[in-house]
Design an enzyme around this catalytic site. Structure first.
Site, PDB file in Angstrom:
ATOM      1  N   CYS A   2       0.838  -1.199   0.000  1.00 53.42           N
ATOM      2  CA  CYS A   2       0.000   0.000   0.000  1.00 53.42           C
ATOM      3  C   CYS A   2       0.873   1.250   0.000  1.00 53.42           C
ATOM      4  O   CYS A   2       2.069   1.202   0.236  1.00 53.42           O
ATOM      5  CB  CYS A   2      -0.904   0.006   1.227  1.00 53.42           C
ATOM      6  SG  CYS A   2      -1.883  -1.494   1.423  1.00 53.42           S
ATOM      7  N   ARG A  27       1.165   1.826  -6.031  1.00 52.87           N
ATOM      8  CA  ARG A  27       1.366   0.854  -4.963  1.00 52.87           C
ATOM      9  C   ARG A  27       0.069   0.179  -4.529  1.00 52.87           C
ATOM     10  O   ARG A  27       0.104  -0.779  -3.760  1.00 52.87           O
ATOM     11  CB  ARG A  27       2.003   1.539  -3.752  1.00 52.87           C
ATOM     12  CG  ARG A  27       3.364   2.139  -4.028  1.00 52.87           C
ATOM     13  CD  ARG A  27       3.934   2.757  -2.770  1.00 52.87           C
ATOM     14  NE  ARG A  27       4.239   1.739  -1.787  1.00 52.87           N
ATOM     15  CZ  ARG A  27       5.407   1.108  -1.689  1.00 52.87           C
ATOM     16  NH1 ARG A  27       6.371   1.390  -2.534  1.00 52.87           N
ATOM     17  NH2 ARG A  27       5.613   0.210  -0.759  1.00 52.87           N
ATOM     18  N   TRP A  74      -3.877  -1.704  -1.263  1.00 50.50           N
ATOM     19  CA  TRP A  74      -3.882  -2.957  -2.014  1.00 50.50           C
ATOM     20  C   TRP A  74      -4.295  -4.028  -1.010  1.00 50.50           C
ATOM     21  O   TRP A  74      -3.564  -4.335  -0.086  1.00 50.50           O
ATOM     22  CB  TRP A  74      -2.504  -3.251  -2.603  1.00 50.50           C
ATOM     23  CG  TRP A  74      -2.469  -4.408  -3.545  1.00 50.50           C
ATOM     24  CD1 TRP A  74      -2.734  -4.389  -4.886  1.00 50.50           C
ATOM     25  CD2 TRP A  74      -2.111  -5.770  -3.228  1.00 50.50           C
ATOM     26  NE1 TRP A  74      -2.577  -5.649  -5.421  1.00 50.50           N
ATOM     27  CE2 TRP A  74      -2.200  -6.514  -4.423  1.00 50.50           C
ATOM     28  CE3 TRP A  74      -1.748  -6.434  -2.059  1.00 50.50           C
ATOM     29  CZ2 TRP A  74      -1.924  -7.875  -4.487  1.00 50.50           C
ATOM     30  CZ3 TRP A  74      -1.473  -7.790  -2.114  1.00 50.50           C
ATOM     31  CH2 TRP A  74      -1.561  -8.482  -3.322  1.00 50.50           C
ATOM     32  N   ASN A 101       0.818  -0.465   5.929  1.00 54.75           N
ATOM     33  CA  ASN A 101       1.238  -1.244   4.763  1.00 54.75           C
ATOM     34  C   ASN A 101       1.828  -2.543   5.296  1.00 54.75           C
ATOM     35  O   ASN A 101       2.671  -2.517   6.183  1.00 54.75           O
ATOM     36  CB  ASN A 101       2.287  -0.447   3.980  1.00 54.75           C
ATOM     37  CG  ASN A 101       2.978  -1.266   2.898  1.00 54.75           C
ATOM     38  OD1 ASN A 101       2.452  -2.274   2.446  1.00 54.75           O
ATOM     39  ND2 ASN A 101       4.157  -0.836   2.486  1.00 54.75           N
ATOM     40  N   GLY A 102       1.363  -3.687   4.780  1.00 52.94           N
ATOM     41  CA  GLY A 102       1.920  -4.962   5.218  1.00 52.94           C
ATOM     42  C   GLY A 102       0.897  -5.851   5.892  1.00 52.94           C
ATOM     43  O   GLY A 102      -0.317  -5.708   5.673  1.00 52.94           O
ATOM     44  N   GLU A 481       9.662 -13.192 -19.937  1.00 52.22           N
ATOM     45  CA  GLU A 481       9.365 -11.802 -19.600  1.00 52.22           C
ATOM     46  C   GLU A 481       8.312 -11.219 -20.536  1.00 52.22           C
ATOM     47  O   GLU A 481       7.415 -10.490 -20.103  1.00 52.22           O
ATOM     48  CB  GLU A 481      10.655 -10.974 -19.651  1.00 52.22           C
ATOM     49  CG  GLU A 481      10.477  -9.486 -19.424  1.00 52.22           C
ATOM     50  CD  GLU A 481       9.855  -9.133 -18.079  1.00 52.22           C
ATOM     51  OE1 GLU A 481       9.450  -7.970 -17.919  1.00 52.22           O
ATOM     52  OE2 GLU A 481       9.767 -10.010 -17.185  1.00 52.22           O
ATOM     53  N   LYS A 485       4.619  -9.763 -19.356  1.00 53.78           N
ATOM     54  CA  LYS A 485       4.096  -8.436 -19.682  1.00 53.78           C
ATOM     55  C   LYS A 485       2.686  -8.538 -20.260  1.00 53.78           C
ATOM     56  O   LYS A 485       1.802  -7.758 -19.902  1.00 53.78           O
ATOM     57  CB  LYS A 485       5.019  -7.721 -20.683  1.00 53.78           C
ATOM     58  CG  LYS A 485       6.324  -7.274 -20.106  1.00 53.78           C
ATOM     59  CD  LYS A 485       6.185  -6.054 -19.255  1.00 53.78           C
ATOM     60  CE  LYS A 485       6.569  -6.166 -17.830  1.00 53.78           C
ATOM     61  NZ  LYS A 485       7.192  -7.161 -17.157  1.00 53.78           N
ATOM     62  N   GLU A 488       0.207  -9.474 -17.489  1.00 54.30           N
ATOM     63  CA  GLU A 488       0.036  -8.416 -16.491  1.00 54.30           C
ATOM     64  C   GLU A 488      -0.909  -7.321 -16.955  1.00 54.30           C
ATOM     65  O   GLU A 488      -1.749  -6.849 -16.181  1.00 54.30           O
ATOM     66  CB  GLU A 488       1.396  -7.773 -16.179  1.00 54.30           C
ATOM     67  CG  GLU A 488       2.306  -8.591 -15.292  1.00 54.30           C
ATOM     68  CD  GLU A 488       3.611  -7.884 -15.041  1.00 54.30           C
ATOM     69  OE1 GLU A 488       4.032  -7.818 -13.876  1.00 54.30           O
ATOM     70  OE2 GLU A 488       4.227  -7.379 -15.996  1.00 54.30           O
ATOM     71  N   HIS A 504       6.442 -31.464 -25.416  1.00 56.27           N
ATOM     72  CA  HIS A 504       6.140 -32.263 -24.227  1.00 56.27           C
ATOM     73  C   HIS A 504       4.926 -31.712 -23.477  1.00 56.27           C
ATOM     74  O   HIS A 504       4.902 -31.719 -22.253  1.00 56.27           O
ATOM     75  CB  HIS A 504       7.357 -32.312 -23.301  1.00 56.27           C
ATOM     76  CG  HIS A 504       8.549 -32.967 -23.927  1.00 56.27           C
ATOM     77  ND1 HIS A 504       8.625 -34.316 -24.158  1.00 56.27           N
ATOM     78  CD2 HIS A 504       9.703 -32.426 -24.403  1.00 56.27           C
ATOM     79  CE1 HIS A 504       9.784 -34.605 -24.734  1.00 56.27           C
ATOM     80  NE2 HIS A 504      10.454 -33.471 -24.888  1.00 56.27           N
ATOM     81  N   LYS A 603       3.040  -2.223  -7.520  1.00 54.71           N
ATOM     82  CA  LYS A 603       4.421  -2.103  -7.958  1.00 54.71           C
ATOM     83  C   LYS A 603       5.387  -2.838  -7.038  1.00 54.71           C
ATOM     84  O   LYS A 603       6.304  -3.497  -7.494  1.00 54.71           O
ATOM     85  CB  LYS A 603       4.803  -0.621  -8.037  1.00 54.71           C
ATOM     86  CG  LYS A 603       6.203  -0.356  -8.574  1.00 54.71           C
ATOM     87  CD  LYS A 603       6.326  -0.783 -10.008  1.00 54.71           C
ATOM     88  CE  LYS A 603       7.689  -0.472 -10.583  1.00 54.71           C
ATOM     89  NZ  LYS A 603       7.852  -1.086 -11.917  1.00 54.71           N
TER      90      LYS A 603
END
Length: 608
Positions: A2, A27, A74, A101-102, A481, A485, A488, A504, A603
């Site tokens: 957060c 955040r 968040w 936050n946490g 990667e 992207k 996301e 496979h 983030k």
């Protein structure tokens, strides 16, 4: 995860807090809220959704308050609702409130004991116990109450407390989650990231785990919860407010994609002097580098993919076994380490909870530890023996771009330093590779300013229900990667696989509707990749290839080709990532999505 912003000073707090929350919205954007210290009591505004909803709820009427808290959430404990939005009040909501936050891991036991004492809870969050704990211990000194509350808490968290009876004071504390002090002229800030106060000051003070800080307009006092008051120096960051603005781009993510040449150039910087590679911050003597027998690279998400690229480069150039691993898994494996093992932790924010825990474990087991991060003074820098910084400036977009390519560039320097010291490459080859590495920013600019069929490809495939990404060797982490992207920011189910492993299992997913993105840049496995592409085309799937300039052969095998500038095989990851970032970006925009605030993501992941 957060965002926290607190202000004490002479100016009206409301607009400063809202501006700070704008900088922190990356955040968390499930809900947001303010608490302002007014003469008659604490005044709250909370809203569900992004920050615009809070602004509308707050209205245009001014407030004379010069002390206040802001928070953007968040969600971890408790659903997304106005009831669970911070700031969270205590039993007397006009007196005390907290933003956090946490995660408070022992909140159930604490809540039971507080309720037994008569405290009444109004939210579903774990964070509310902190408000009531401070109430439990408050005897007129807010800092002392926070110290005593802190001692009862377990977990990883950062929080800030406001109390009506302390009109020009805020008190905060942290344990393994980000919180720092912004130092202004006659005003002070508490925030979870420097971005929150960049427009007001670039001076800051760091808060260590196990510390409580009390700020007033005159400065900050720091208290070790066990040993009393401590001194703290003031630092200055070299970013400015413009770093947190879009600078004419439609989104932060697009801005940061186009900032990559500068980010890589700055990261390479002056680390070559008089023809020699200089990495003083590596923290290892040449003899210690020669004595290394193994390297472990730990990270999460995009940083993990850069670590996989690093594995290929270090093993090839320095001939040391390298084991990249996901920090959240490695830390629970009872890993085997020794003093001749170097453990490298990669974290853009320097606050990634699993990576921090993994690096602590590595150090406890006697390994040498090195951090690669973009954030000066972040928690990871305090958990390791030495730190190397990428120099990307602020990255606001939740989906990382410039920090990935900068991390790969920095790992390349580490690999070359090891090769130079261990004499696994001749000096003339090290010199040639360095020249090619320093040429990357120019090549990146050339690609970004060039014309490519990305828009047309995105237009044809943005509504497809599934993508497959394939790569081999150094192309595999690039494919991983690129697929991340797309997932996301476009929310399209996407699989990334080693091209050699496709047969496979994943080949069963292919049909005429499937776009398959193949990293097919020039390398010693190029012919193998072409063979895998033929297997894809035999199933009717559509191949989109990322290839090296001048390779006309690929046009016989792929339906669409995006070319990147030519470079040595082991440096191609930096260039090949660019079209995959832009492809994901364009697809997401065509789907009408907010790429800077993808759903369910934030983030900085400061919780397990």
């Amino acid at each position: 995860m957060c965002g926290i912003i607190g202000y004490v000073g002479q100016r009206q707090a409301k607009e400063l807090l809202l501006r700070g929350l704008e900088r922190l919205e990356y955040r968390g954007y499930d809900s947001a809220g303010l608490a302002l210290r007014e003469d008659e009591g604490l005044d709250y505004v909370r809203a569900v959704g992004n920050l615009q909803a809070l602004k509308e709820a707050a209205g245009d009427n001014g407030s004379a308050s010069t002390t206040g808290l802001g928070h953007t959430r968040w969600a971890t404990h408790g659903r997304v609702s106005e009831q669970n939005a911070h700031p969270l009040a205590g039993c007397d909501d006009e007196k005390i409130a907290v933003v956090l936050n946490g995660i408070v891991e022992n909140f159930r036991e604490l809540k039971d004991s507080l309720e037994a004492e008569g405290h009444s809870f109004r939210s579903e969050t774990d964070a509310e116990v902190v408000t009531h704990l401070v109430e439990r211990h408050y005897r007129g000194n807010l800092a002392e109450a926070v110290v005593e509350a802190y001692k009862e808490l377990e977990g990883h968290f950062a929080f800030v407390v406001i109390h009506h009876d302390h009109p020009e004071e805020l008190v905060g504390a942290r344990l393994q989650c980000p919180l720092l002090v912004g130092v202004g002229e006659g005003e002070m800030f508490l925030a979870s990231a420097t971005a929150a106060f960049l427009g007001e000051t670039r001076k800051l003070q760091l808060i260590d785990d196990g510390e409580v800080v009390a700020i007033t307009s005159n400065g900050a006092r720091f208290f070790d919860v066990e040993n009393g008051e401590v001194e703290r120096e003031t630092l200055e960051v070299d970013w400015d407010e413009e770093a947190a603005e879009k600078s004419g781009y439609e989104t932060f993510m697009l801005k940061e994609i186009y900032e990559q040449p500068d980010a890589v150039k700055e990261t390479l910087g002056d680390r070559v002097r008089n023809g020699h590679l200089v990495l003083e911050s590596l923290g290892l003597t040449d003899q210690e580098l020669r004595n290394l027998r193994r390297i472990v690279i730990l990270a999460c998400g995009t940083a993990y993919h850069s670590g996989v690229v690093g594995r290929y480069i270090i093993e090839e150039w320095a001939r040391i076994p390298v084991e990249p691993d996901i920090a959240s898994e490695w830390r629970y494996r009872n890993p085997v380490l020794s003093k001749d093992t170097l453990v490298i932790g990669i974290s853009q924010s320097g606050e990634t909870a699993d990576t921090l825990a993994a690096m602590r474990l590595a150090r406890e087991k006697g390994a040498r530890t090195l951090a690669i991060t973009n954030m000066m003074g972040s928690q990871i820098t305090r958990e390791v023996d030495s730190t190397l910084y990428t120099r990307c400036g602020l990255e606001v977009g939740v989906a990382a771009s410039k920090t990935f390519t900068a991390q790969v560039a920095l790992l390349s320097l580490v690999a070359l330093k090891l090769a130079e010291v261990r004499k696994t490459l001749p000096p003339e080859e090290v010199e040639v590779i360095l020249d090619e590495l320093y040429a990357l920013p120019t090549k990146m600019t050339a690609f970004l300013e060039g014309h490519h069929p990305i828009e047309e490809i995105a237009d044809r495939f943005h509504d497809k229900p599934f993508f497959l990404y394939l790569g081999r060797h150094i192309g595999l982490p690039v494919a991983l990667e690129g697929a991340l992207k797309l997932k996301e920011i476009s929310y399209i189910p996407t699989e990334a696989y080693s091209a050699g492993e496709m047969k496979h299992g994943p080949i069963a997913l292919l049909d005429e509707e499937t776009p398959v993105v193949c990293v097919a840049t020039s390398s010693h496995v190029y012919e193998k990749v072409i063979s895998n592409i033929q297997e894809v085309r035999a199933r009717g799937a559509h191949v989109i290839a990322i290839a090296t300039d001048g390779n006309e052969d690929i046009q016989h095998h792929a339906d669409d080709v995006i070319y990147v500038p030519r470079s040595p095989a082991f440096l191609q990851a930096v260039l090949a990532a660019l079209p995959l970032q832009l492809l994901a970006y364009r697809i997401a925009r065509l789907r009408g999505l907010n790429v800077d605030q993808p759903r369910n993501l934030a983030k900085t992941v400061t919780v397990e």
